[in-house]
Design an enzyme around this catalytic site. Structure first.
Site: not given
Ligand code: UD1
Ligand code: CA
Length: 491
Positions: A15, A100, A177, A445
């Protein structure tokens, strides 16, 4: 209590629409992920932090291992005081961005020991979380003998966050989610911050998390219903404000986080006795310190490891980077100062540029359209207008006339100019380096100085003036006009 922490930062950050990994984008000059690292390191309860990154984001590791602000070159020894104690990071790799839960699995695999009490899990994209909040959360987790503690907050705009679904007696049942939420569930304002404390039993359930069919990812948030199904002790910590836990997913989120942090930093310095003429337009990086009774006008940027003394005045449109200002220094409008030191009672600007490696003052005066580079300017020395001083050492009580230039570069090498105490340099002079102007000497100067000037001597190198009388002839049409006027007036 043995506590480890895991920062999840292997996501793609789609994003952001950027070729830079999301967590390396900067908020007030500091990459987003560094905020999480520092908050965990400073909370006083975490033994070691594991940072989960993707194989493609070597830049994150490189940055965290060689943080520029830690380098002594920019930072005298005494500035290392505030350095977090725990920078002893461990890096873990998530093969593919499978969500995550998968990221946390990769982190847990490299935990240095199995004999721990709990693991704090934090997203790498939540930069505003305070270390005090983290230590409270860990304490609460221990006090409640919790298996899983999650931090939630009430979001004014819950879009994109996981919603907290509570059941009877408001016990948390599960997290839904955003993409999976029904219209009814989308109306829930309590959301998941992505900050959790996991006990061993909850961590053991990680491998039971299945793939979310819709997104093809393993959601860490599914841990809540799994823990409930096994009868584990799940608790929430509802945060008192929302912005501390905001996650950064877009450029707009980054701006919101910056504004919140900017305000917080400004308020902190006001409490310490600093006057701010504005909050919106004054940008102060987190590594900056400011002494009391200093006044800061709108549109000022104080960056990096800048230290400002007491009783200083910093007028509008000024940018100061990695610089130390002693007490009672005045920086007039539209001035840029980089990696330098300004000693007490000096005045710089308006429209001045001080480049790296300069030390100016005390009580020196650098005026408009003056550029100083890698030079030392002594006590009560003045360069008030339109001057370039580069690679020079100037003593005290010197006057540099308008339009003076040190010619420090011969097209190949840089050379030094030395100007000793009490020298007077007349306007429009060029000092061709290497050259020394000895004490109390006087340069006429318009001189081009190519050889050393002895003490108290007058050096003058311009040609003698000649006046050629009648040299200017009247112009042709001027003659005609004069004729017409003569005719009209009948002269
Ligand atoms: C996530 C949570 C959501 C929460 C929000 C808070 C999940 C499924 N959702 O959503 O409930 O409200 O954060 O900010 O956990 N990351 C990895 N590997 C991956 C995917 C993500 O390391 O495969 C890391 C990303 O770099 C990031 C963090 O995990 O720093 C969160 O991932 P992101 O994709 O931003 O999750 P959100 O959609 O914000
Ligand atoms: Ca996030």
């Amino acid at each position: 209590m043995t506590v480890y922490s895991v920062i999840l930062s292997a996501g793609i950050g789609k994003r952001m629409k950027s070729s830079t990994p999301k967590v390396l984008h900067e908020v007030l000059g500091k990459p987003i992920v560094a905020y999480a690292v520092d908050a965990l390191a400073n909370c006083g309860k975490v033994l070691q932090t594991i940072v989960v990154i993707s194989k493609r984001s070597g830049l994150i590791r490189q940055y965290l291992e060689e943080r520029p602000e830690d380098k002594p070159a920019n930072k005298p020894e005494d500035k290392l005081e505030g350095k977090p104690a725990n920078r002893n990071l461990i890096f873990a790799y998530q093969e593919e961005p499978l969500g995550t839960a998968d990221a946390l699995r990769a982190g847990v695999e490299v935990l240095p020991e199995r004999d721990f009490d709990c693991v704090v899990v934090m997203a790498g994209d939540t930069p505003l979380v305070k270390s005090s909040t983290l230590s409270e959360l860990i304490e609460r987790h221990a006090f409640l003998k919790s298996d899983l503690t999650l931090t939630t907050f009430i979001a004014s705009n819950p879009n994109s966050y996981g919603r907290i679904k509570r059941g009877p007696e408001s016990a948390v049942q599960c997290i839904i989610e955003d993409g999976d939420a029904s219209a009814e569930e989308k109306k829930i304002f309590e959301v998941n911050s992505g900050l959790y404390v996991f006990g061993k039993k909850a961590l053991a359930l990680l491998r039971e998390i299945g793939k979310n069919e819709k997104k093809g990812e393993y959601y860490l948030t599914d841990i809540v219903s799994l823990c409930n199904a096994k009868g584990l002790n799940v608790n929430t910590h509802v945060a008192p404000n929302e912005y501390e836990f905001m996650g950064i997913n877009t450029r707009y989120d980054m701006l919101v986080a910056q504004k919140a942090l900017q305000r917080e930093i400004a308020l902190k310095w006001m409490e310490e006795g600093v006057t701010m003429m504005d909050v919106e337009s004054i940008i102060i990086h987190p590594g900056v310190s400011i002494g009391k009774d200093t006044v800061i006008y709108p549109n000022v940027q104080l960056e990096g490891n800048t230290r400002i003394g007491e009783g200083c005045k910093i007028y509008s449109n000024v940018r100061i980077v990695d610089t130390e200002l002693e007490d009672r220094v005045i920086i007039n409008d539209s001035t840029v100062i980089d990696k330098s030191k300004i000693l007490s009672g000096s005045t710089i600007g308006p429209f001045a540029r001080v480049r790296p490696g300069s030390e100016i003052g005390p009580k020196a005066r650098i005026g408009n359209f003056v550029e100083i580079k890698n030079s030392t300017i002594g006590f009560n020395t003045k360069a008030s207008h339109l001057t370039y001083i580069g690679d020079a050492i100037l003593g005290r009580d010197i006057n540099i006339g308008a339009g003076t230039i040190t010619c420090n570069y011969d097209g190949k090498d840089k050379h030094k100019t030395v100007i000793k105490d009490g020298v007077f340099i007349g306007s429009g002079s060029q000092l061709v380096a290497p050259v020394t102007i000895n004490g109390n000497a006087f340069v006429g100067a318009g001189s081009t100085i190519t050889a050393d000037v002895p003490e108290k001597a007058l050096a003058i190198s311009r040609t003698k003036q000649r006046n050629i009388s009648g040299w200017v002839k009247p112009k042709e049409n001027e003659t005609k006009e004069n004729e017409t006027i003569k005719n009209k007036t009948g002269e």
